[in-house]
Structures are given as C-alpha cells and as structure tokens.
Design an enzyme around this catalytic site. Structure first.
Site, PDB file in Angstrom:
ATOM      1  N   LYS A 102     -12.567  -0.781 -11.467  1.00 55.32           N
ATOM      2  CA  LYS A 102     -13.727   0.055 -11.108  1.00 55.32           C
ATOM      3  C   LYS A 102     -14.609   0.313 -12.342  1.00 55.32           C
ATOM      4  CE  LYS A 102     -13.127   1.142  -6.641  1.00 55.32           C
ATOM      5  NZ  LYS A 102     -14.138   1.126  -5.583  1.00 55.32           N
ATOM      6  N   TYR A 155      -6.539  -0.604 -10.800  1.00 59.73           N
ATOM      7  CA  TYR A 155      -7.594   0.008  -9.990  1.00 59.73           C
ATOM      8  C   TYR A 155      -8.668   0.612 -10.901  1.00 59.73           C
ATOM      9  CZ  TYR A 155      -9.703   3.335  -6.664  1.00 59.73           C
ATOM     10  OH  TYR A 155     -10.579   4.052  -5.884  1.00 59.73           O
TER      11      TYR A 155
HETATM   12  N1  LIG Z   1      -9.885   7.877  -0.923  1.00 57.85           N
HETATM   13  C1  LIG Z   1     -10.086   8.373  -2.124  1.00 57.85           C
HETATM   14  O1  LIG Z   1      -9.523   9.410  -2.518  1.00 57.85           O
HETATM   15  C2  LIG Z   1     -11.030   7.682  -3.084  1.00 57.85           C
HETATM   16  C3  LIG Z   1     -11.239   8.249  -4.341  1.00 57.85           C
HETATM   17  C4  LIG Z   1     -12.134   7.635  -5.218  1.00 57.85           C
HETATM   18  C5  LIG Z   1     -12.790   6.488  -4.836  1.00 57.85           C
HETATM   19  N2  LIG Z   1     -12.566   5.940  -3.605  1.00 57.85           N
HETATM   20  C6  LIG Z   1     -13.286   4.727  -3.242  1.00 57.85           C
HETATM   21  O2  LIG Z   1     -13.914   4.944  -1.973  1.00 57.85           O
HETATM   22  C7  LIG Z   1     -13.951   3.718  -1.246  1.00 57.85           C
HETATM   23  C8  LIG Z   1     -13.302   3.910   0.117  1.00 57.85           C
HETATM   24  O3  LIG Z   1     -11.975   4.368  -0.075  1.00 57.85           O
HETATM   25  P1  LIG Z   1     -10.965   4.578   1.132  1.00 57.85           P
HETATM   26  O4  LIG Z   1      -9.970   5.579   0.688  1.00 57.85           O
HETATM   27  O5  LIG Z   1     -11.731   4.769   2.385  1.00 57.85           O
HETATM   28  O6  LIG Z   1     -10.250   3.129   1.151  1.00 57.85           O
HETATM   29  P2  LIG Z   1      -9.237   2.519   2.243  1.00 57.85           P
HETATM   30  O7  LIG Z   1      -8.912   3.495   3.308  1.00 57.85           O
HETATM   31  O8  LIG Z   1      -8.121   1.920   1.442  1.00 57.85           O
HETATM   32  O9  LIG Z   1     -10.096   1.341   2.894  1.00 57.85           O
HETATM   33  C9  LIG Z   1     -10.438   0.238   2.112  1.00 57.85           C
HETATM   34  C10 LIG Z   1     -11.372  -0.635   2.917  1.00 57.85           C
HETATM   35  O10 LIG Z   1     -11.705  -1.786   2.127  1.00 57.85           O
HETATM   36  C11 LIG Z   1     -11.489  -2.954   2.931  1.00 57.85           C
HETATM   37  N3  LIG Z   1     -11.185  -4.113   2.096  1.00 57.85           N
HETATM   38  C12 LIG Z   1     -10.240  -4.223   1.155  1.00 57.85           C
HETATM   39  N4  LIG Z   1     -10.274  -5.446   0.619  1.00 57.85           N
HETATM   40  C13 LIG Z   1     -11.285  -6.117   1.234  1.00 57.85           C
HETATM   41  C14 LIG Z   1     -11.834  -7.421   1.131  1.00 57.85           C
HETATM   42  N5  LIG Z   1     -11.354  -8.312   0.270  1.00 57.85           N
HETATM   43  N6  LIG Z   1     -12.873  -7.769   1.940  1.00 57.85           N
HETATM   44  C15 LIG Z   1     -13.384  -6.887   2.828  1.00 57.85           C
HETATM   45  N7  LIG Z   1     -12.908  -5.625   2.969  1.00 57.85           N
HETATM   46  C16 LIG Z   1     -11.866  -5.267   2.194  1.00 57.85           C
HETATM   47  C17 LIG Z   1     -10.337  -2.580   3.853  1.00 57.85           C
HETATM   48  O11 LIG Z   1     -10.315  -3.458   4.958  1.00 57.85           O
HETATM   49  P3  LIG Z   1      -8.969  -3.902   5.721  1.00 57.85           P
HETATM   50  O12 LIG Z   1      -8.801  -2.916   6.843  1.00 57.85           O
HETATM   51  O13 LIG Z   1      -9.256  -5.285   6.175  1.00 57.85           O
HETATM   52  O14 LIG Z   1      -7.835  -3.830   4.728  1.00 57.85           O
HETATM   53  C18 LIG Z   1     -10.749  -1.150   4.215  1.00 57.85           C
HETATM   54  O15 LIG Z   1     -11.742  -1.159   5.214  1.00 57.85           O
HETATM   55  C19 LIG Z   1     -13.254   2.684  -2.120  1.00 57.85           C
HETATM   56  O16 LIG Z   1     -14.214   1.987  -2.873  1.00 57.85           O
HETATM   57  C20 LIG Z   1     -12.381   3.525  -3.026  1.00 57.85           C
HETATM   58  O17 LIG Z   1     -12.070   2.877  -4.239  1.00 57.85           O
HETATM   59  C21 LIG Z   1     -11.698   6.512  -2.720  1.00 57.85           C
END
Ligand SMILES: NC(=O)c1ccc[n+]([C@@H]2O[C@H](COP(=O)([O-])OP(=O)(O)OC[C@H]3O[C@@H](n4cnc5c(N)ncnc54)[C@H](OP(=O)(O)O)[C@@H]3O)[C@@H](O)[C@H]2O)c1
Length: 269
Positions: free
Chosen positions: A170, A166
């Site tokens: 990134k 991951y």
């Molecule tokens: N949450 C945190 O603490 C955190 C911290 C730092 C950075 N981030 C970043 O913030 C962003 C959002 O995080 P989150 O926690 O909301 O993530 P999440 O809940 O895991 O959701 C990930 C999303 O990406 C979609 N996705 C994954 N693979 C895909 C693909 N091949 N094509 C299209 N869609 C795809 C998933 O769709 P499906 O429903 O189809 O699986 C889902 O809508 C990400 O970029 C993550 O790396 C998050």
C-alpha cells in the site's frame, strides 16, 4: 449524473460503495469483480437497482481491464467521471512479522510479490486503462483506497511488526498515486489515496483460536497507536465519510497526489 468504476465490489467496503453510489438513479455504477454471477445474484438480492453494471475483471489482468473499459465506454459514450481502486489483498500472513515469515523465505517472497501485484500493480493497470475515459469525463477523479498501515509513523509509534506485505504494497500504491498525479494534474485529473479507517468487513476471515489470538494482538497495537480507538467502524459510515471527502477534494484545493485519512486527520484509527 455521474459514472463510477469501482473495483472489488463483491463484499466489504466495495459493496457499500456500490450501494451508496447507486442510490442516485442518475448515477451509473460499474463494479469490477472476479465472480460476476455470484456478485450479480448478491446485488439483485440486496440492492436490486438497474443503474449497477457488474463486470468480470481480475484487476491484475490488463486484458480483462481493457475489455471492461470497452464495455464501460460503450455505455457512457467514451467517458468516465470517477475511478475507485478499492480491491485489495490482505492475506493472513498479516497476522505475523518478518521473524515468523522468515521460516519459509520462498513463501515470504511470494507473499510480498502477490501483495504488490494486487495492491500496487493492479491499480496502476486500472488507472492506465481507464485514464482515456477519465480525461473525457466531467469530474476527473481517480481514487485509491489505501491504509494508515502504509504510513511508517503507525508502525513506529506502536512497534506494529504485523501486516508486512500489505503495508509495503500500500506504501507502493501511495507513491504510484503521486506519480499518476504528477502526470495528469495539469490536465485537471485529481488522483489521491484515502485511508478508510478500520472498517468491520471481516477481511482477515479469522477461523482458528490461534488466528483469533494473533488478531487480538494486532488490535492491541491499533489501540497503542491510537488510544482513543474503540474498534472498527461500519462500512456505511466509512464509505459515507470517504465519499464526502471525494466530493469535496479538488486539484487546486491541495488534494492532488496526496495520501490522507478519510477524516483528513491523524491518527488513522
Ligand atoms: N477493512 C479495513 O479495516 C480496512 C482498513 C484500511 C484499509 N482498507 C482498504 O479498504 C479496501 C476495502 O477493504 P475491505 O475490508 O472491504 O476488503 P475485503 O472485504 O477483503 O474485500 C476485498 C475485495 O477486493 C477484491 N479483490 C481482491 N483481489 C482482487 C483481484 N485480484 N481482482 C479483483 N478484485 C480483487 C475481493 O474480491 P473477491 O470476492 O473476488 O475476493 C473483494 O471484493 C481495501 O483496499 C483495503 O486495503 C480496509
């Protein structure tokens, strides 16, 4: 007044982008997802606004992205103001380090490739596909959602051995953002990567007691990296803060091609 393309809007941070950006009825918000029917039902039940368009496109599929861009182009007369590359993969392999992963070298390799495909290559296809529309748009802002875990400083300060694929994928995304900025900055396009902080989205989908223990160990590393860290924020707060930065950031204001926290400060948590 503005048009937005956001990936990964089925849940978490992406769904919250959809909710907040559609609050202004003058905005048109296009959400890219893998399961259109499921997300349309959720949007109808929980948001229910006519300025949201859900489009089916796996972000690793250039053909699907091309079709999505054709759909958007028809709705917007060939323009687009903002792209937010939010979709990402963080598999449960994030809970352990290379020592544990080394027990199955083939699986380790596949895990790395899949994270690169979704987290770095997907946004590259996305940006390339939608850039002609962005160049005709007014805002011209291209945003990638990255993570503080991609900054070696976070790894080194707390010996954070977890989240291998991951973090690496990134970090690749961050340099891709800089490369896109190098191409398009002089055409007035702002390309930047933003860390949303730790956000409570349940993205790791912890199921077993063992996974719970490993997640707590990673959490302890977060605390070691940032002693003031009190736990993840709510998606509403993180997205509000990210959008504040997106609105403020300009090419000439020193934001072109950078990777920064939504707070514009370190630590990321
Ligand atoms: N949450 C945190 O603490 C955190 C911290 C730092 C950075 N981030 C970043 O913030 C962003 C959002 O995080 P989150 O926690 O909301 O993530 P999440 O809940 O895991 O959701 C990930 C999303 O990406 C979609 N996705 C994954 N693979 C895909 C693909 N091949 N094509 C299209 N869609 C795809 C998933 O769709 P499906 O429903 O189809 O699986 C889902 O809508 C990400 O970029 C993550 O790396 C998050």
């Amino acid at each position: 007044m503005s048009s937005y393309v956001i990936t990964g809007v089925s849940r978490g941070v992406g769904f919250e982008f959809l909710r907040q950006l559609s609050e202004n009825p003058a905005n048109t918000v296009f959400g890219l997802v893998r399961n259109k029917a499921a997300v349309e039902s959720k949007v109808a039940a929980e948001i229910g606004r006519k300025n949201i368009h859900i489009i089916e496109a796996d972000t690793t599929d250039p053909q699907a992205l091309k079709k999505a861009a054709e759909y958007v182009s028809k709705q917007t007369n060939g323009t687009l103001d903002y792209i937010i590359a939010n979709a990402a993969l963080q598999a449960k392999t994030a809970l352990v380090g290379f020592d544990t992963l080394s027990k199955d070298p083939k699986a380790l390799e596949e895990d790395l490739i899949e994270h690169f495909r979704v987290n770095a290559i997907g946004p590259i296809h996305l940006f390339n596909t939608f850039m002609p529309l962005i160049l005709k748009g007014r805002a011209k802002k291209v945003i990638a959602i990255s993570t503080g875990a991609s900054d070696p400083e976070m790894t080194l300060k707390a010996d954070m051995f977890q989240a291998t694929a991951y973090s690496m994928s990134k970090a690749a995304l961050n340099i891709a953002v800089a490369k896109f900025s190098a191409l398009y900055r002089q055409k007035g396009v702002l390309v930047m990567a933003i860390c949303p902080g730790a956000v409570d989205t349940g993205s790791l989908q912890i199921e077993s007691e063992e996974e719970g223990k490993l997640a707590m160990a990673m959490f302890a590393k977060f605390k070691e990296y940032s002693p003031t860290f009190e736990g993840p924020s709510k998606p509403e707060d993180s997205v509000k803060s990210i959008l504040g930065l997106v609105n403020k950031a300009t090419v000439d204001g020193g934001y072109a091609g950078v990777f920064i926290s939504h707070t514009e400060k370190k630590p990321y948590l």
